[in-house]
Design an enzyme around this catalytic site. Structure first.
Site, PDB file in Angstrom:
ATOM      1  N   ASN A 156       0.781  -1.247   0.000  1.00 40.38           N
ATOM      2  CA  ASN A 156       0.000   0.000   0.000  1.00 40.38           C
ATOM      3  C   ASN A 156       0.810   1.293   0.000  1.00 40.38           C
ATOM      4  OD1 ASN A 156       0.515  -0.871   2.696  1.00 40.38           O
ATOM      5  ND2 ASN A 156      -0.882   0.691   3.417  1.00 40.38           N
ATOM      6  N   GLU A 252       4.908  -4.297  12.094  1.00 38.06           N
ATOM      7  CA  GLU A 252       4.004  -3.160  11.847  1.00 38.06           C
ATOM      8  C   GLU A 252       2.792  -3.730  11.128  1.00 38.06           C
ATOM      9  OE1 GLU A 252       4.557   0.004  12.803  1.00 38.06           O
ATOM     10  OE2 GLU A 252       6.481  -0.485  13.690  1.00 38.06           O
ATOM     11  N   CYS A 286      -3.050   1.454   6.861  1.00 33.78           N
ATOM     12  CA  CYS A 286      -3.108   0.804   8.179  1.00 33.78           C
ATOM     13  C   CYS A 286      -3.718   1.696   9.249  1.00 33.78           C
ATOM     14  CB  CYS A 286      -1.721   0.344   8.594  1.00 33.78           C
ATOM     15  SG  CYS A 286      -0.518   1.671   8.584  1.00 33.78           S
TER      16      CYS A 286
HETATM   17  P1  NAP Z   1       0.460  -9.149   3.446  1.00 38.97           P
HETATM   18  O1  NAP Z   1      -0.405  -9.954   2.583  1.00 38.97           O
HETATM   19  O2  NAP Z   1       0.617  -9.548   4.866  1.00 38.97           O
HETATM   20  O3  NAP Z   1       1.892  -9.102   2.695  1.00 38.97           O
HETATM   21  C1  NAP Z   1       2.934  -8.319   3.183  1.00 38.97           C
HETATM   22  C2  NAP Z   1       4.257  -8.907   2.726  1.00 38.97           C
HETATM   23  O4  NAP Z   1       4.439 -10.176   3.325  1.00 38.97           O
HETATM   24  C3  NAP Z   1       4.365  -9.111   1.224  1.00 38.97           C
HETATM   25  O5  NAP Z   1       5.667  -8.775   0.795  1.00 38.97           O
HETATM   26  C4  NAP Z   1       4.127 -10.603   1.093  1.00 38.97           C
HETATM   27  O6  NAP Z   1       4.713 -11.171  -0.062  1.00 38.97           O
HETATM   28  C5  NAP Z   1       4.824 -11.108   2.326  1.00 38.97           C
HETATM   29  N1  NAP Z   1       4.433 -12.453   2.734  1.00 38.97           N
HETATM   30  C6  NAP Z   1       3.253 -13.094   2.533  1.00 38.97           C
HETATM   31  N2  NAP Z   1       3.291 -14.335   3.094  1.00 38.97           N
HETATM   32  C7  NAP Z   1       4.515 -14.460   3.662  1.00 38.97           C
HETATM   33  C8  NAP Z   1       5.158 -15.503   4.384  1.00 38.97           C
HETATM   34  N3  NAP Z   1       4.532 -16.657   4.657  1.00 38.97           N
HETATM   35  N4  NAP Z   1       6.425 -15.309   4.818  1.00 38.97           N
HETATM   36  C9  NAP Z   1       7.060 -14.141   4.566  1.00 38.97           C
HETATM   37  N5  NAP Z   1       6.506 -13.125   3.876  1.00 38.97           N
HETATM   38  C10 NAP Z   1       5.244 -13.282   3.440  1.00 38.97           C
HETATM   39  O7  NAP Z   1       0.006  -7.619   3.473  1.00 38.97           O
HETATM   40  P2  NAP Z   1      -0.476  -6.686   2.266  1.00 38.97           P
HETATM   41  O8  NAP Z   1      -1.814  -7.138   1.808  1.00 38.97           O
HETATM   42  O9  NAP Z   1       0.616  -6.522   1.275  1.00 38.97           O
HETATM   43  O10 NAP Z   1      -0.602  -5.284   3.051  1.00 38.97           O
HETATM   44  C11 NAP Z   1      -1.722  -4.918   3.772  1.00 38.97           C
HETATM   45  C12 NAP Z   1      -1.522  -5.067   5.268  1.00 38.97           C
HETATM   46  O11 NAP Z   1      -0.385  -4.336   5.702  1.00 38.97           O
HETATM   47  C13 NAP Z   1      -2.700  -4.477   6.027  1.00 38.97           C
HETATM   48  O12 NAP Z   1      -3.051  -5.331   7.081  1.00 38.97           O
HETATM   49  C14 NAP Z   1      -2.137  -3.162   6.565  1.00 38.97           C
HETATM   50  O13 NAP Z   1      -2.794  -2.674   7.692  1.00 38.97           O
HETATM   51  C15 NAP Z   1      -0.724  -3.547   6.844  1.00 38.97           C
HETATM   52  N6  NAP Z   1       0.130  -2.345   6.935  1.00 38.97           N
HETATM   53  C16 NAP Z   1       0.642  -1.973   8.153  1.00 38.97           C
HETATM   54  C17 NAP Z   1       1.411  -0.810   8.252  1.00 38.97           C
HETATM   55  C18 NAP Z   1       1.997  -0.370   9.562  1.00 38.97           C
HETATM   56  O14 NAP Z   1       2.960   0.406   9.535  1.00 38.97           O
HETATM   57  N7  NAP Z   1       1.477  -0.798  10.696  1.00 38.97           N
HETATM   58  C19 NAP Z   1       1.660  -0.045   7.118  1.00 38.97           C
HETATM   59  C20 NAP Z   1       1.121  -0.463   5.903  1.00 38.97           C
HETATM   60  C21 NAP Z   1       0.365  -1.623   5.816  1.00 38.97           C
HETATM   61  P3  NAP Z   1       3.837 -11.434  -1.400  1.00 38.97           P
HETATM   62  O15 NAP Z   1       3.395 -10.083  -1.828  1.00 38.97           O
HETATM   63  O16 NAP Z   1       4.797 -12.088  -2.314  1.00 38.97           O
HETATM   64  O17 NAP Z   1       2.694 -12.306  -1.007  1.00 38.97           O
END
Ligand code: NAP
Length: 478
Positions: A156, A252, A286
């Site tokens: 995002n 995060e 987030c």
């Molecule tokens: P996501 O599906 O959890 O993916 C995040 C990252 O993790 C991607 O690079 C993904 O790779 C990787 N990943 C997935 N499965 C994994 C595994 N088993 N082992 C290691 N890495 C793995 O999250 P998203 O949909 O991209 O992002 C949305 C989420 O991020 C929301 O929940 C949002 O709230 C959160 N967020 C939090 C913050 C904060 O600072 N607190 C900021 C921004 C976003 P692939 O893409 O290759 O699957």
């Protein structure tokens, strides 16, 4: 700008590497293929770790003035090429071109802050003689780099969230391997190009593209990795935390942030702040506003004005300067959001506006009468949907706001300092914004959550603290 030639390559230990196996990168607006990036294998991750094992020695020995100079040059590069950085963010992700330009400005700031904080990684002297029998002893602690960091980032904020890990890692003398989201890998690769152009020694940084599910385990479990810095969803974060073992974790994660509007609040200000906080970046944020608790005496007026403002929001082409909101990151995500809304409607929720999907687009949606235990009220929607709840007083609002397993940030609108302090003390979150929505952040403030929203804090100097350890030095003077 060299990315056009390098685009099909990933940055492995300072070299641009191509692979036969690729990941297609799509524009979610029209499903057009933008390009491909390599699909890294486990062997590639091991190669990146091997490079980082040497890179970490190089980084640790780099004088602070060199780290400062390199990070500032990388920031200059982003600034000079800011148009292509913004186009890349807007093309591969959900953001409008205007939102993407804002992210580039923040990335430059994050990098400059990292350069600035590099000179402020300090220690303290320790009074050993506070313990009887420990006279004639002096000493201090200083902070040393933690080692090799695995950084995993979400879709995002595909540039600034990578900068939030790479800038502090280099500022504090670490080597770092970034695995960006597969949906939006291009912005992170561009940032690698900025550091290459800035003269960062090879092997200190890798940006490796590949499926998290396939290569994530090797990256987070490898014993040479001393810290996993993850930003993403709670489910993925929990999986990683279980597997990572004995290493530092920075998590995060997501949230379903509350905003509280009390009877003395300036309603117009609260409405405009909450509308922007709910629908910016298509609600894929987030700290986006998901649940708004409004005191009874203001409820009807707030609802009327909120719906009126929401209806003005223009959804459409991301490249159009006048568009407020683009598509979600994928059609799949738009369908999920639609399903969650429909599920709430079947359980007697009232749709005030929105609720329409067209491919990956979903209109800004406002619901009321949502059951407290509905999925949409307890989990993170991560889409352009906001829920309005009527409450009798602040105590009820706080109780309901806390009834979820998330706690990143919250907003409260009131002129009453005592009520604001009640909320500050009782809301279970990592940050409270008084007279602003949860969606307020500058890149130098401590940022992170409690409960399911994560562990640790980012915000450049706070990230540097997580990425360094204190080493105690003690002299026995005899
Ligand atoms: P996501 O599906 O959890 O993916 C995040 C990252 O993790 C991607 O690079 C993904 O790779 C990787 N990943 C997935 N499965 C994994 C595994 N088993 N082992 C290691 N890495 C793995 O999250 P998203 O949909 O991209 O992002 C949305 C989420 O991020 C929301 O929940 C949002 O709230 C959160 N967020 C939090 C913050 C904060 O600072 N607190 C900021 C921004 C976003 P692939 O893409 O290759 O699957």
């Amino acid at each position: 700008m060299m990315l056009t030639e390098k685009r099909k390559k990933m940055f492995l230990g300072g070299r641009w590497v191509e692979k036969d196996e690729v990941i297609h990168v799509y524009d979610p607006q029209d499903n057009a293929i933008i390009t491909t990036v390599p699909k890294a294998s486990e062997a590639d991750i091991l190669a990146a770790i091997e490079a980082a094992e040497e890179g970490v020695k190089i980084a640790g020995n780099m004088p602070v003035h060199e780290r400062i100079s390199i990070i500032n040059k990388a920031a200059d590069y982003v600034e000079e090429h800011r148009a292509i950085f913004a186009e890349t963010i807007a093309r591969e992700g959900s953001k409008t071109i205007t939102e993407a330009r804002g992210e580039v400005v923040r990335c430059i700031n994050t990098l400059r802050l990292s350069a600035e904080e590099a000179r402020r990684i300090i220690g303290e002297t320790i009074s050993f003689d506070q313990m009887p029998g420990h006279e004639n002893r002096v000493g201090y602690y200083y902070r040393f780099p933690i080692g090799i960091i695995a950084a995993i980032t979400p879709f995002n904020d595909p540039l600034n969230l990578v900068a939030h890990k790479v800038g502090p890692a280099i500022a504090s003398g670490n080597a770092i391997i970034v695995k960006p989201a597969s949906l939006t890998p291009l912005s992170g690769l561009l940032l690698a190009e900025a550091f290459e152009a800035a003269g960062l020694p090879e092997k200190v940084l890798s940006v490796v593209t590949g499926s998290g599910r396939e290569i994530g385990d090797i990256l987070v479990t490898h014993p040479s990795i001393r810290m996993v810095s993850f930003t993403g969803g709670m489910e993925t974060g929990e999986k990683i935390a279980k597997k990572a073992g004995l290493k530092k974790l920075s998590m995060e994660l997501g949230s379903n942030s509350p905003a509280i509007v009390l009877q003395d609040a300036n309603i117009d200000d609260a409405v405009s702040s909450c509308v922007a906080g709910a629908f910016g970046a298509v609600g894929q944020n987030c700290i986006g506003v998901q649940r708004i608790f409004i005191e009874t005496s203001q409820f009807n007026e707030f609802v009327r004005k909120f719906v009126k403002e929401t209806k003005k929001y223009k959804t459409g082409n991301k490249k159009d300067e006048t568009t407020d909101m683009g598509p979600l990151i994928s059609k799949r995500e738009a369908i999920r959001v639609e399903e969650w809304v429909n599920e709430a409607l079947e359980e007697n929720a009232i749709l005030l506006t929105g609720g329409k999907r067209d491919d990956a687009f979903y209109t800004p949606t406002v619901l009321m009468n949502v059951a407290a235990d509905a999925r949409i009220a307890t989990e993170e929607i991560f889409g352009p949907v906001v829920l309005l709840f009527e409450v009798e007083n602040l105590t009820e609002a706080i109780e309901k706001a806390n009834q979820v397993n998330y706690g990143l940030q919250a907003g409260i609108f009131t002129k009453d300092i005592n009520l604001a302090f009640q909320a500050i003390q009782q809301l279970e979150v990592g940050g409270i914004m008084v007279n602003d929505s949860s969606d307020y952040r500058i890149d130098s403030m401590p940022f992170g959550g409690v409960k399911g929203s994560g562990l640790g804090r980012e915000g450049v100097i706070y990230t540097i603290q997580e990425m360094t350890e204190p080493k105690v030095v003690h002299f026995n003077l005899g």
